[in-house]
Design a protein around this motif. Sequence first.
Motif, PDB file in Angstrom:
ATOM      1  N   SER A 271      53.874  56.970  21.167  1.00  0.00           N
ATOM      2  CA  SER A 271      54.992  57.619  21.141  1.00  0.00           C
ATOM      3  C   SER A 271      54.738  59.617  21.875  1.00  0.00           C
ATOM      4  O   SER A 271      55.557  59.841  21.882  1.00  0.00           O
ATOM      5  N   ILE A 272      53.375  59.216  22.199  1.00  0.00           N
ATOM      6  CA  ILE A 272      52.528  60.516  22.525  1.00  0.00           C
ATOM      7  C   ILE A 272      52.764  60.492  24.151  1.00  0.00           C
ATOM      8  O   ILE A 272      52.455  59.333  24.645  1.00  0.00           O
TER       9      ILE A 272
ATOM     10  N   ASN B 220      53.884  64.590  20.255  1.00  0.00           N
ATOM     11  CA  ASN B 220      54.685  63.794  20.633  1.00  0.00           C
ATOM     12  C   ASN B 220      55.651  63.851  21.736  1.00  0.00           C
ATOM     13  O   ASN B 220      56.607  64.861  21.829  1.00  0.00           O
TER      14      ASN B 220
END
Length: 117
Positions: free
Chosen positions: A30-31, A99
Motif C-alpha cells: 500500500s506504500i 499510503n
Amino acid sequence: QVQLVESGGGLVQAGGSLRLSCAASGRIFSINVMGWYRQAPGKQRELVATITTGGSTNYADSVKGLFTISRDNAKNMVYLQMNSLKPEDTAVYYCNAQNRYSGYDYWGQGTQVTVSS
C-alpha cells in the motif's frame, strides 16, 4: 497497517557522517512514497527527503548535496546517508511512509541525531 522502525542515530561531531535506516513491515504493497522528516526542539517537524517506489527523490534545500536518500524495495528498507553534518542538523529523525490509496501517513518512533560543534 504499516510498521516503521528506525535505527542508526547517535552522537557525531560536526563534519561527520551518519546513516539512518528504516525497516518497513506490514501492508507494504500500500506504500508508494517513503521519506525522512526531522524535528528539532521547539520547532515543527520538517521534510528532509522523500523517495518513491520508482526511485524519484526530493530533498529539502538545506540538505541537498549533503544527504542522500535511498531505498531497497526488496528488503523494504529506506536509508538516509548524512554527510558533512552540522549542529543545526540535530533533531529527532522520523521515517515516514504514505499510503498510496488514502494518503494516510505512517510514522516510526524516531531516532535522535545529535551533532556537536
